[in-house]
Design a protein around this motif. Structure first.
Motif, PDB file in Angstrom:
ATOM      1  N   ARG A 182       0.576  -1.536  -0.162  1.00 18.20           N
ATOM      2  CA  ARG A 182       0.104   0.011  -0.549  1.00 18.20           C
ATOM      3  C   ARG A 182       1.252   0.943   0.334  1.00 18.20           C
ATOM      4  O   ARG A 182       0.629   2.302   0.397  1.00 18.20           O
ATOM      5  CB  ARG A 182      -0.945  -0.002   1.425  1.00 18.20           C
ATOM      6  CG  ARG A 182      -2.171  -0.394   1.087  1.00 18.20           C
ATOM      7  CD  ARG A 182      -3.297  -0.291   2.498  1.00 18.20           C
ATOM      8  NE  ARG A 182      -3.237  -1.400   3.012  1.00 18.20           N
ATOM      9  CZ  ARG A 182      -3.481  -2.175   3.973  1.00 18.20           C
ATOM     10  NH1 ARG A 182      -4.171  -3.138   2.717  1.00 18.20           N
ATOM     11  NH2 ARG A 182      -3.375  -3.196   4.739  1.00 18.20           N
ATOM     12  N   SER A 183       1.804   1.185  -0.638  1.00 21.45           N
ATOM     13  CA  SER A 183       2.781   2.202  -0.624  1.00 21.45           C
ATOM     14  C   SER A 183       3.218   2.348  -2.255  1.00 21.45           C
ATOM     15  O   SER A 183       2.595   1.715  -3.229  1.00 21.45           O
ATOM     16  CB  SER A 183       3.781   2.480   0.363  1.00 21.45           C
ATOM     17  OG  SER A 183       4.872   0.910  -0.067  1.00 21.45           O
ATOM     18  N   GLN A 184       3.813   3.919  -1.913  1.00 23.44           N
ATOM     19  CA  GLN A 184       3.982   4.117  -3.745  1.00 23.44           C
ATOM     20  C   GLN A 184       5.776   4.452  -3.819  1.00 23.44           C
ATOM     21  O   GLN A 184       6.194   5.528  -3.044  1.00 23.44           O
ATOM     22  CB  GLN A 184       3.420   5.360  -4.126  1.00 23.44           C
ATOM     23  CG  GLN A 184       3.270   5.604  -5.755  1.00 23.44           C
ATOM     24  CD  GLN A 184       2.611   7.148  -5.774  1.00 23.44           C
ATOM     25  OE1 GLN A 184       1.220   6.968  -5.251  1.00 23.44           O
ATOM     26  NE2 GLN A 184       2.604   7.668  -6.925  1.00 23.44           N
ATOM     27  N   ILE A 185       5.849   4.708  -4.956  1.00 19.99           N
ATOM     28  CA  ILE A 185       7.712   4.670  -4.755  1.00 19.99           C
ATOM     29  C   ILE A 185       7.559   5.123  -6.177  1.00 19.99           C
ATOM     30  O   ILE A 185       7.624   4.409  -7.281  1.00 19.99           O
ATOM     31  CB  ILE A 185       8.555   2.929  -5.217  1.00 19.99           C
ATOM     32  CG1 ILE A 185       8.072   2.682  -4.102  1.00 19.99           C
ATOM     33  CG2 ILE A 185       9.685   3.635  -4.947  1.00 19.99           C
ATOM     34  CD1 ILE A 185       9.080   0.823  -3.816  1.00 19.99           C
ATOM     35  N   ASP A 186       8.332   7.000  -6.435  1.00 19.29           N
ATOM     36  CA  ASP A 186       8.510   7.416  -7.703  1.00 19.29           C
ATOM     37  C   ASP A 186       9.884   7.299  -8.230  1.00 19.29           C
ATOM     38  O   ASP A 186      10.592   8.086  -7.276  1.00 19.29           O
ATOM     39  CB  ASP A 186       7.615   8.892  -7.293  1.00 19.29           C
ATOM     40  CG  ASP A 186       6.352   9.179  -6.908  1.00 19.29           C
ATOM     41  OD1 ASP A 186       5.934  10.024  -5.811  1.00 19.29           O
ATOM     42  OD2 ASP A 186       5.751   8.200  -7.661  1.00 19.29           O
ATOM     43  N   ILE A 187       9.749   7.299  -9.505  1.00 17.94           N
ATOM     44  CA  ILE A 187      11.752   7.068  -9.755  1.00 17.94           C
ATOM     45  C   ILE A 187      11.393   8.135 -11.452  1.00 17.94           C
ATOM     46  O   ILE A 187      10.161   8.419 -11.471  1.00 17.94           O
ATOM     47  CB  ILE A 187      11.772   5.989 -10.432  1.00 17.94           C
ATOM     48  CG1 ILE A 187      11.638   5.314  -9.650  1.00 17.94           C
ATOM     49  CG2 ILE A 187      13.093   5.891 -11.169  1.00 17.94           C
ATOM     50  CD1 ILE A 187      12.430   3.928  -9.619  1.00 17.94           C
ATOM     51  N   TYR A 188      11.631   9.178 -11.422  1.00 22.73           N
ATOM     52  CA  TYR A 188      11.284  10.368 -12.023  1.00 22.73           C
ATOM     53  C   TYR A 188      12.673  10.369 -12.776  1.00 22.73           C
ATOM     54  O   TYR A 188      14.271  10.022 -11.908  1.00 22.73           O
ATOM     55  CB  TYR A 188      11.427  12.342 -11.541  1.00 22.73           C
ATOM     56  CG  TYR A 188      10.219  12.106 -10.866  1.00 22.73           C
ATOM     57  CD1 TYR A 188      10.232  11.925  -9.937  1.00 22.73           C
ATOM     58  CD2 TYR A 188       8.631  11.761 -11.789  1.00 22.73           C
ATOM     59  CE1 TYR A 188       8.550  12.449  -9.213  1.00 22.73           C
ATOM     60  CE2 TYR A 188       7.999  11.541 -11.110  1.00 22.73           C
ATOM     61  CZ  TYR A 188       7.584  11.991  -9.889  1.00 22.73           C
ATOM     62  OH  TYR A 188       6.563  11.708  -8.990  1.00 22.73           O
ATOM     63  N   VAL A 189      13.369  10.104 -13.780  1.00 24.98           N
ATOM     64  CA  VAL A 189      14.221  10.049 -14.721  1.00 24.98           C
ATOM     65  C   VAL A 189      14.420  11.078 -15.284  1.00 24.98           C
ATOM     66  O   VAL A 189      13.755  11.438 -16.222  1.00 24.98           O
ATOM     67  CB  VAL A 189      14.303   8.467 -15.620  1.00 24.98           C
ATOM     68  CG1 VAL A 189      16.396   8.832 -15.786  1.00 24.98           C
ATOM     69  CG2 VAL A 189      14.815   7.305 -14.567  1.00 24.98           C
TER      70      VAL A 189
END
Lengths: 242, 439
Positions: free
Chosen positions: A118-125
């Motif tokens: 129930r969590s979110q991991i954001d990856i911005y490249v």
């Protein structure tokens, strides 16, 4: 460009490398103080910057939360000055969407998402030169910097095929020449391929050689990244006064 | 609307079946579904059916000015649309991920592999080139859109004819189809996508997954090849972990499949060409009509009706008289009465007289005086008035009838009269009085 030899008789490429040599890689972790994890990598002239936020609570619609795993969200954008002609739309076009999707798939498989339900991991490249390999390597370092548990490093490299020889880590000139290009993301310890992408025509018989060259190059990238991570940890522990 | 979620039972069932190498439609692991290619009346229009998945492909062309950095090459434009009739989950705003993936795959497969000679599309360098536009519409989604779409695209491109152009010095003449026959595009090779679905972390693999299998798969590997065994595109998606030898094995399988499909395509194109040349009918209407039943004809069977009357009289004379129908109402309790036949009901007081066999009326109670039937119905002794009477029968569940105070003797039984002895039905409620029919 006619007359440009991608592979000379002595086995040297346009920029003086041998067939299996990688370009010079320089990487730094922890470039941003505010993000949970960040990394910057330079592979030859290609530069990529990755930033990771998470694991945190799901933003937006709660309905998207998965009960047993974390949601990995990736976005890719390329700088407008990065390619030969100035790009007008840095993100939102199809290629960026596709790159974001592929990154997401790669990292969903590599990150141990069961540990953060129930969590979110954001990856911005953001990449300059926009190749997949640099983005993946940058993202790996950033995820490690953020302390998110992963199965293994995800190391990526591109490979091509010219005159019967497989070339590793293509530069822009070699890519633009239009031969077959293979991008491979590998988990080095188990040898499992997280993502495989190939363009342009390659005869089936040569596939094995190109795959092998890419895999070997990815393993070389792994040794480099490993060294960078250990260096970073050593610096951090010195600062903490251990 | 939102996609119907797949239930856990269905998921487990599909995965177990795949582990045992069984597929829902009976195919083998490496089998494709039936591919059907039909052409429309215009050049460049085709429908490809892969099992139930249907894709419509349409090619059109236009004269435009070329891109600045590629002044001598024509322009190819691909567009795949998931129309809302294909699946309930497809809605105008909701499809972006899948759409992006499919479109990029089509583009890479067809454009980067240079299957079409773009230089031949140039009319006047730097000023006028042909722009070829391939529109693919998904009409029905039953899995494996990519393969069907790639076949539709390449078939439509092979089938298409562009108007003829001639250049004399500075003059460019564009001929209409009536003036000069349109010219086919120059196609170097035909790349066709083959999809492999992986299950259970890469342990099992299926070719050409249908919609159910796609829902439970871990990931998909798409290999686009042409019949010369050149790989045009490889794309792995879905986050599966592959091993190198799996990829190599898949490429070998893909080679075989592509050869078969290419043959099919060439045959279909040839057939269509032949029909058009011979002046026969072609187009979608022709390909659809054959499947419908428009008339149902049965052969007339000769019947001899010469001595019908005598035969009928004989039959009537020998038959037993029909059962009598009781027309008097039978009063069960105050307020409950019954007229005529009916299925035995299990409610109410049974107030009628005891010995009434041979009655045509439905639910008369009959006493069985301890006679055993050969079906094994036993009646325990009729005990005290208030005790429940148990009828036991090996074929039936135990049945207990609770009787009201007054009438201990009225019990539900089965008749033993010399009429037919049919086996009692399983449920007591449904037991019919067989004696009716035999009278």
């Amino acid at each position: 460009m006619a007359g440009l030899e991608l592979l000379s008789d002595q086995g040297y490429r346009v920029d003086g490398r041998r067939a299996g040599e990688l370009r010079k890689i320089q990487a730094r972790m922890g470039v941003f103080a505010q993000a949970d994890g960040s990394a910057y990598i330079e592979q030859g002239n290609t530069k990529a910057l990755a930033v990771v936020y998470g694991p945190h609570e799901i933003r937006g619609s709660r309905a998207r939360a998965l009960p047993d795993r974390a949601l990995v969200n990736c976005q890719y954008s390329s700088a407008t000055f990065s390619t030969g002609e100035r790009k007008r739309r840095p993100h939102g076009d199809r290629k960026s969407c596709e790159m974001g999707l592929q990154l997401r798939q790669t990292f969903e498989a590599a990150i141990l998402t069961q540990l953060h339900p129930r969590s979110q991991i954001d990856i911005y490249v953001q990449a300059d030169g926009g190749t997949y390999a640099a983005c993946v390597n940058a993202a790996t370092l950033a995820v490690l910097d953020a302390g998110i548990p992963m199965r293994d490093f995800v190391c990526a490299c591109s490979a091509g095929f010219v005159d019967g020889t497989a070339l590793a880590d293509l530069s822009h000139v070699e890519e633009a020449a239009g031969g077959p290009q293979l991008a491979l993301a590998l988990l080095p310890a188990s040898g499992q391929i997280a993502l495989l992408e190939m363009d342009a025509r390659l005869h089936e018989d040569h596939l094995e050689r190109v795959l092998e060259a890419a895999a070997q190059a990815a393993r070389d990238v792994h040794t480099l990244l490993d060294r960078v991570v250990r260096q970073h940890v050593r610096e951090a522990s010195i600062l903490l006064g251990d | 609307m939102k996609e119907t979620p797949l239930s856990n039972c269905e998921r487990r069932f599909l995965l177990r079946a795949i582990e045992e190498k069984k597929r829902l439609d009976g195919r083998q692991t490496y089998d494709y579904r039936n591919i059907r290619i039909s052409f429309g009346t215009d050049y460049g229009c085709c429908i490809v059916e892969l099992g139930k998945t249907r894709v419509l492909g349409q090619v059109s062309c236009e004269l435009v000015s070329p891109k600045l950095n590629r002044a001598t090459e024509g322009i190819l434009f691909f567009n795949l649309e998931l129309s809302q009739m294909a699946a309930p989950a497809f809605e105008p705003g909701r499809q972006s991920d899948l759409l992006v993936k499919l479109n990029r795959l089509m583009e890479r497969c067809l454009r980067n592999s240079k299957c079409i000679d773009t230089e031949s599309l140039c009319v006047v360098a730097g000023e006028k080139v042909w722009q070829i536009r391939v529109d693919l519409h998904l009409l029905n989604h039953d899995g494996n859109i990519i393969d069907a779409a790639s076949i539709a695209a390449i078939v439509a491109l092979c089938h298409f004819r562009r108007p003829d152009v001639s250049v004399q010095g500075d003059e460019v003449t564009l001929y209409t189809p009536e003036e000069r026959d349109p010219v086919p595009l120059s196609i170097h090779h035909m790349p066709i996508c083959v999809s492999f679905a992986f299950f259970q972390q890469g342990a099992y693999l299926l070719v050409d997954p249908n919609e159910r299998e796609e829902r439970v798969m871990d990931g998909l590997l798409v290999i686009a090849m042409n019949k010369h065994r050149e790989i045009c595109t490889i794309q792995s998606s879905g986050g599966i972990m592959l091993l190198k030898d799996q990829v190599l094995r898949c490429s070998k399988i893909a080679g075989v499949k592509v050869a078969e499909i290419t043959e099919l395509i060439l045959k279909a194109l040839e057939n269509d060409q032949k029909v058009r040349k011979e002046g026969g009918k072609f187009g979608f209407a022709e390909s659809i009509a054959n499947q419908r039943i428009t008339a149902f004809k049965m052969e007339k069977a000769p019947i001899d009706t010469s001595d019908v009357e005598e035969k009928a009289e004989e039959i009537i004379a020998e038959a037993e008289p029909p059962s009598e129908v009781v027309s008097t109402p039978v009063l069960w309790t105050p307020g409950t009465a019954q007229i005529g036949e009916g299925v035995e009901n299990s409610w109410g007081d049974l107030e009628d007289s005891e010995k009434e066999d041979d009655e045509g009326g439905g639910d008369q109670a009959i006493i069985l005086d301890g006679i055993k039937m050969d079906t094994g119905v036993e009646v325990s002794d009729i005990g005290s008035q208030d005790a429940p009477i148990i009828l036991s029968d090996s074929e039936e569940e135990e049945m207990i009838i609770l009787e009201p105070d007054k009438n201990p003797k009225k019990i539900r039984t089965q008749t033993t009269s010399a009429k037919q002895e049919k086996a009692p039905s399983k449920k007591p409620v449904k037991r019919r009085k067989k004696k009716r029919a035999a009278n």
